[in-house]
Design a protein around this motif. Structure first.
Motif, PDB file in Angstrom:
ATOM      1  N   VAL A 149      49.054  83.392  65.846  1.00  0.00           N
ATOM      2  CA  VAL A 149      48.822  84.835  65.864  1.00  0.00           C
ATOM      3  C   VAL A 149      49.748  85.531  64.879  1.00  0.00           C
ATOM      4  O   VAL A 149      49.337  86.415  64.113  1.00  0.00           O
ATOM      5  CB  VAL A 149      49.025  85.406  67.291  1.00  0.00           C
ATOM      6  CG1 VAL A 149      48.984  86.939  67.266  1.00  0.00           C
ATOM      7  CG2 VAL A 149      47.961  84.871  68.228  1.00  0.00           C
ATOM      8  N   ALA A 150      51.020  85.137  64.883  1.00  0.00           N
ATOM      9  CA  ALA A 150      52.011  85.788  64.028  1.00  0.00           C
ATOM     10  C   ALA A 150      51.682  85.647  62.543  1.00  0.00           C
ATOM     11  O   ALA A 150      51.741  86.620  61.785  1.00  0.00           O
ATOM     12  CB  ALA A 150      53.402  85.218  64.317  1.00  0.00           C
ATOM     13  N   PHE A 152      37.653  89.132  50.223  1.00  0.00           N
ATOM     14  CA  PHE A 152      38.930  89.610  50.774  1.00  0.00           C
ATOM     15  C   PHE A 152      38.717  90.781  51.731  1.00  0.00           C
ATOM     16  O   PHE A 152      39.378  90.872  52.768  1.00  0.00           O
ATOM     17  CB  PHE A 152      39.870  90.023  49.652  1.00  0.00           C
ATOM     18  CG  PHE A 152      40.326  88.871  48.779  1.00  0.00           C
ATOM     19  CD1 PHE A 152      40.249  87.564  49.228  1.00  0.00           C
ATOM     20  CD2 PHE A 152      40.822  89.103  47.505  1.00  0.00           C
ATOM     21  CE1 PHE A 152      40.666  86.503  48.435  1.00  0.00           C
ATOM     22  CE2 PHE A 152      41.244  88.048  46.707  1.00  0.00           C
ATOM     23  CZ  PHE A 152      41.163  86.744  47.167  1.00  0.00           C
ATOM     24  N   LEU A 153      37.797  91.676  51.385  1.00  0.00           N
ATOM     25  CA  LEU A 153      37.495  92.780  52.301  1.00  0.00           C
ATOM     26  C   LEU A 153      36.911  92.255  53.608  1.00  0.00           C
ATOM     27  O   LEU A 153      37.233  92.755  54.692  1.00  0.00           O
ATOM     28  CB  LEU A 153      36.520  93.761  51.642  1.00  0.00           C
ATOM     29  CG  LEU A 153      37.096  94.651  50.537  1.00  0.00           C
ATOM     30  CD1 LEU A 153      35.986  95.427  49.836  1.00  0.00           C
ATOM     31  CD2 LEU A 153      38.143  95.627  51.095  1.00  0.00           C
ATOM     32  N   LEU A 154      36.057  91.235  53.513  1.00  0.00           N
ATOM     33  CA  LEU A 154      35.481  90.635  54.720  1.00  0.00           C
ATOM     34  C   LEU A 154      36.548  89.990  55.601  1.00  0.00           C
ATOM     35  O   LEU A 154      36.376  89.885  56.816  1.00  0.00           O
ATOM     36  CB  LEU A 154      34.453  89.568  54.341  1.00  0.00           C
ATOM     37  CG  LEU A 154      33.075  90.034  53.866  1.00  0.00           C
ATOM     38  CD1 LEU A 154      32.223  88.833  53.507  1.00  0.00           C
ATOM     39  CD2 LEU A 154      32.394  90.869  54.927  1.00  0.00           C
ATOM     40  N   SER A 155      37.652  89.564  54.982  1.00  0.00           N
ATOM     41  CA  SER A 155      38.695  88.891  55.765  1.00  0.00           C
ATOM     42  C   SER A 155      39.357  89.833  56.758  1.00  0.00           C
ATOM     43  O   SER A 155      39.879  89.377  57.786  1.00  0.00           O
ATOM     44  CB  SER A 155      39.761  88.306  54.830  1.00  0.00           C
ATOM     45  OG  SER A 155      40.584  89.329  54.276  1.00  0.00           O
ATOM     46  N   LEU A 214      41.138  90.282  62.133  1.00  0.00           N
ATOM     47  CA  LEU A 214      41.344  91.126  63.319  1.00  0.00           C
ATOM     48  C   LEU A 214      40.674  90.516  64.545  1.00  0.00           C
ATOM     49  O   LEU A 214      41.263  90.462  65.637  1.00  0.00           O
ATOM     50  CB  LEU A 214      40.795  92.526  63.067  1.00  0.00           C
ATOM     51  CG  LEU A 214      41.701  93.518  62.337  1.00  0.00           C
ATOM     52  CD1 LEU A 214      40.932  94.790  62.005  1.00  0.00           C
ATOM     53  CD2 LEU A 214      42.931  93.850  63.181  1.00  0.00           C
ATOM     54  N   LEU A 215      39.427  90.056  64.387  1.00  0.00           N
ATOM     55  CA  LEU A 215      38.710  89.441  65.504  1.00  0.00           C
ATOM     56  C   LEU A 215      39.390  88.157  65.964  1.00  0.00           C
ATOM     57  O   LEU A 215      39.599  87.941  67.166  1.00  0.00           O
ATOM     58  CB  LEU A 215      37.258  89.154  65.100  1.00  0.00           C
ATOM     59  CG  LEU A 215      36.333  90.352  64.940  1.00  0.00           C
ATOM     60  CD1 LEU A 215      35.001  89.919  64.328  1.00  0.00           C
ATOM     61  CD2 LEU A 215      36.106  91.041  66.275  1.00  0.00           C
ATOM     62  N   ALA A 216      39.732  87.293  64.999  1.00  0.00           N
ATOM     63  CA  ALA A 216      40.367  86.018  65.345  1.00  0.00           C
ATOM     64  C   ALA A 216      41.736  86.247  65.969  1.00  0.00           C
ATOM     65  O   ALA A 216      42.093  85.614  66.972  1.00  0.00           O
ATOM     66  CB  ALA A 216      40.486  85.142  64.099  1.00  0.00           C
ATOM     67  N   GLY A 217      42.501  87.173  65.366  1.00  0.00           N
ATOM     68  CA  GLY A 217      43.816  87.472  65.913  1.00  0.00           C
ATOM     69  C   GLY A 217      43.742  88.092  67.291  1.00  0.00           C
ATOM     70  O   GLY A 217      44.565  87.796  68.171  1.00  0.00           O
ATOM     71  N   GLY A 218      42.736  88.949  67.502  1.00  0.00           N
ATOM     72  CA  GLY A 218      42.547  89.556  68.817  1.00  0.00           C
ATOM     73  C   GLY A 218      42.214  88.522  69.875  1.00  0.00           C
ATOM     74  O   GLY A 218      42.740  88.559  70.993  1.00  0.00           O
ATOM     75  N   LEU A 219      41.333  87.570  69.512  1.00  0.00           N
ATOM     76  CA  LEU A 219      40.962  86.502  70.450  1.00  0.00           C
ATOM     77  C   LEU A 219      42.168  85.651  70.803  1.00  0.00           C
ATOM     78  O   LEU A 219      42.404  85.331  71.977  1.00  0.00           O
ATOM     79  CB  LEU A 219      39.854  85.635  69.837  1.00  0.00           C
ATOM     80  CG  LEU A 219      39.407  84.419  70.653  1.00  0.00           C
ATOM     81  CD1 LEU A 219      38.839  84.859  72.002  1.00  0.00           C
ATOM     82  CD2 LEU A 219      38.386  83.598  69.879  1.00  0.00           C
ATOM     83  N   LYS A 220      42.952  85.285  69.785  1.00  0.00           N
ATOM     84  CA  LYS A 220      44.143  84.467  70.032  1.00  0.00           C
ATOM     85  C   LYS A 220      45.173  85.229  70.859  1.00  0.00           C
ATOM     86  O   LYS A 220      45.870  84.648  71.695  1.00  0.00           O
ATOM     87  CB  LYS A 220      44.751  84.012  68.698  1.00  0.00           C
ATOM     88  CG  LYS A 220      43.938  82.958  67.958  1.00  0.00           C
ATOM     89  CD  LYS A 220      44.592  82.591  66.649  1.00  0.00           C
ATOM     90  CE  LYS A 220      43.773  81.554  65.881  1.00  0.00           C
ATOM     91  NZ  LYS A 220      43.781  80.243  66.542  1.00  0.00           N
ATOM     92  N   THR A 221      45.271  86.536  70.636  1.00  0.00           N
ATOM     93  CA  THR A 221      46.215  87.348  71.402  1.00  0.00           C
ATOM     94  C   THR A 221      45.831  87.382  72.876  1.00  0.00           C
ATOM     95  O   THR A 221      46.688  87.268  73.761  1.00  0.00           O
ATOM     96  CB  THR A 221      46.274  88.783  70.848  1.00  0.00           C
ATOM     97  OG1 THR A 221      46.691  88.734  69.472  1.00  0.00           O
ATOM     98  CG2 THR A 221      47.255  89.642  71.630  1.00  0.00           C
TER      99      THR A 221
END
Length: 265
Positions: free
Chosen positions: A45-46, A189-192, A197-204
Motif C-alpha cells: 500500500v505504501a 499514465f493518466l489511466l494509472s 487508487l482502486l488497487a490501493g483502496g482495496l489493499k487498504t
C-alpha cells in the motif's frame, strides 16, 4: 524490514510502475529470488501511495483542468475543454475495475508464479514491439474514439495477470490504434491514477480488516523512495521515448522471460 530491503523494493516499484515491464512481476520476483520474507500488504500500500503521488504531481496542471472541465461538462451537459479526455479515463477504467472485483483473488492465488510471469513477460513484450513497429503514430489522446477507449480499457484489464504490465498493455493498445508514442504513454499514465487508487483502496481495506501491527517509519520510507524514483523515471522516460522507442523494453522483457524459464523450468 531491513533498510536495504525497503530501499530496493521501493525503488523497484517506483522505476517499474510506469515503464512497460510490469512492476507486480518485479515485486514478486525480487523477494523470491533473493529469498527475502514477503514485504507484506502494508508495504505494498505504501509504495503504491508513493507512485500515485508521483504521477499526480507530474500531471498536476492537466489534472486540475481535467477535473474542472469534467465538472462543468456534467453541469452543462456538453463537452467543455478537456472533459472528453476526463470521460475517456473514467470509461477506460471500468473494465479493470470489474475484472478486479470478480477475478483478483483467483488471479492472485492461481497465477502468481514465475512461469506465468515468464510467459506473459515474453508474449506481451513481443506484442509491444509489434505495436511500436506497425503503429501509424498519427493521433494524440484527444483524438481517441469511444471504441478505442473501450479497447484500451479492456486491454488494461489483462494487466491483472502478473507479468503483463498495466502500462505496457495500455501503451501497446494505444500504439496499435494509431496513437503517437507520447500520446500512448500520457494516456497510459493518466489511466494509472484511478487504477492505483482502486488497487490501493482495496489493499487498504484488506489491511484494516487484517488489523496487523504497523511500522510507520518503514511505510513512510517506502512511500518516499517509491515516489522519488517514480517521478524521475516518468520524466526521463517521456524525454527519451521518441528517441529510443519501445524496443529496449521489449529486449529486456525477452531476456527476463528467458532467464525465468531457465531458472524455474
Amino acid at each position: 524490514m531491513p533498510f536495504l530491503h525497503i530501499l530496493l523494493l521501493a525503488l523497484l516499484q517506483g522505476m517499474t510502475e510506469f515503464l512497460p515491464i510490469s512492476s507486480s512481476a518485479h515485486l514478486i520476483l525480487l523477494p523470491m529470488l533473493a529469498d527475502w520474507q514477503d514485504q507484506g500488504l502494508a508495504f505494498d500500500v505504501a509504495v503504491h501511495v508513493g507512485t500515485l503521488s508521483a504521477i499526480v504531481f507530474y500531471f498536476r496542471g492537466q489534472l486540475k483542468s481535467l477535473i474542472l472541465d469534467w465538472t462543468n461538462s456534467v453541469l452543462k451537459q456538453r463537452h467543455i475543454g478537456d472533459s472528453r479526455l476526463a470521460w475517456a479515463v473514467g470509461i477506460a477504467t471500468i473494465p479493470v475495475g470489474i475484472a478486479g472485483l470478480f477475478f483478483n483473488d483467483a488471479i492472485e492465488f492461481m497465477l502468481r508464479n514465475p512461469l506465468v510471469i515468464a510467459t506473459t513477460t515474453i508474449v506481451f513484450g513481443i506484442l509491444l514491439g509489434l505495436a511500436d513497429w506497425w503503429g501509424k503514430r498519427r493521433r494524440d489522446e484527444h483524438q481517441l474514439r469511444w471504441l478505442d477507449i473501450i479497447i484500451i480499457g479492456c486491454a488494461q484489464a489483462l494487466a491483472l495477470i502478473p507479468g503483463t504490465s498495466r502500462s505496457g498493455i495500455t501503451m501497446t493498445a494505444g500504439l496499435m490504434l494509431g496513437l503517437t508514442r507520447q500520446a500512448a504513454a500520457r494516456f497510459s499514465f493518466l489511466l494509472s491514477i484511478p487504477v492505483i487508487l482502486l488497487a490501493g483502496g482495496l489493499k487498504t481495506v484488506q489491511l484494516v480488516v487484517a488489523d496487523s501491527p504497523t511500522d510507520w517509519m518503514v511505510l513512510f520510507s517506502g512511500a518516499l523512495f517509491s515516489a522519488i524514483s517514480a517521478y524521475l523515471c516518468v520524466v526521463i522516460f517521456m524525454k527519451m521515448l521518441d528517441h529510443i522507442g519501445m524496443w529496449p523494453f521489449v529486449v529486456y522483457r525477452l531476456i527476463l522471460g528467458g532467464v525465468l524459464f531457465w531458472l524455474f523450468l
